[in-house]
Design a protein around this motif. Structure first.
Motif, PDB file in Angstrom:
ATOM      1  N   HIS A 180      19.256  91.059  18.566  1.00 24.32           N
ATOM      2  CA  HIS A 180      18.948  92.563  18.130  1.00 24.32           C
ATOM      3  C   HIS A 180      19.618  93.177  17.204  1.00 24.32           C
ATOM      4  O   HIS A 180      20.896  92.761  16.437  1.00 24.32           O
ATOM      5  N   HIS A 181      19.383  94.348  15.677  1.00 22.49           N
ATOM      6  CA  HIS A 181      19.708  94.240  14.916  1.00 22.49           C
ATOM      7  C   HIS A 181      20.932  95.695  15.688  1.00 22.49           C
ATOM      8  O   HIS A 181      20.836  97.068  15.868  1.00 22.49           O
ATOM      9  N   HIS A 199      17.700  93.541  26.271  1.00 19.63           N
ATOM     10  CA  HIS A 199      17.103  94.743  24.829  1.00 19.63           C
ATOM     11  C   HIS A 199      17.198  95.558  24.512  1.00 19.63           C
ATOM     12  O   HIS A 199      17.536  96.306  24.418  1.00 19.63           O
ATOM     13  N   HIS A 238      18.476 100.528  23.316  1.00 21.08           N
ATOM     14  CA  HIS A 238      17.141 101.209  22.323  1.00 21.08           C
ATOM     15  C   HIS A 238      16.695 101.938  23.558  1.00 21.08           C
ATOM     16  O   HIS A 238      16.605 103.112  23.064  1.00 21.08           O
TER      17      HIS A 238
HETATM   18 ZN    ZN Z   1      17.113  95.219  19.374  1.00 18.53          ZN
END
Ligand code: ZN
Length: 107
Positions: free
Chosen positions: A4-5, A29, A36
């Motif tokens: 993940h960024h 995630h 998100h």
């Molecule tokens: Zn992500």
């Protein structure tokens, strides 16, 4: 493994190890409690990253080489992304660096 960024690529996030968070699975995630879909989780990660960057960059200014070393990335990679960041005699101001790494804003 899901990389993940923390500052999303779509938000101007760059590829450097501190901007990554590794999740074991899709649910952590992308699920309801992941960054998100859960704005608080997302913001918390971003604030933590910003704090880490504040502690990493304590001088008033840095060269691109120094920034690259601290972030563990290639100078050439940063050069592409820092073209529009203000610099004076090859040095970038601390807060301009942090703002850029946070995608152009502070949290
Ligand atoms: Zn992500």
């Amino acid at each position: 493994m899901h990389k993940h960024h923390i500052v999303f690529r779509s938000q101007g996030g760059l590829d450097f190890p501190l901007n990554y968070k590794i999740y074991r699975g899709y649910d952590d995630h992308e699920g309801m409690n992941g960054p998100h879909r859960n704005r608080e989780v997302d913001l918390q990660l971003k604030r933590e990253l910003q704090n880490e960057l504040m502690q990493l960059f304590t001088n008033t200014h840095y060269t691109l080489r120094e920034i690259a070393d601290k972030l563990d990335v290639k100078e050439k990679y940063l050069d592409q992304h820092f073209k529009r960041v203000y610099s004076h005699q090859g040095k970038y101001l601390r807060m301009d660096i942090i703002r850029k790494l946070m995608g152009g804003k502070l949290y």
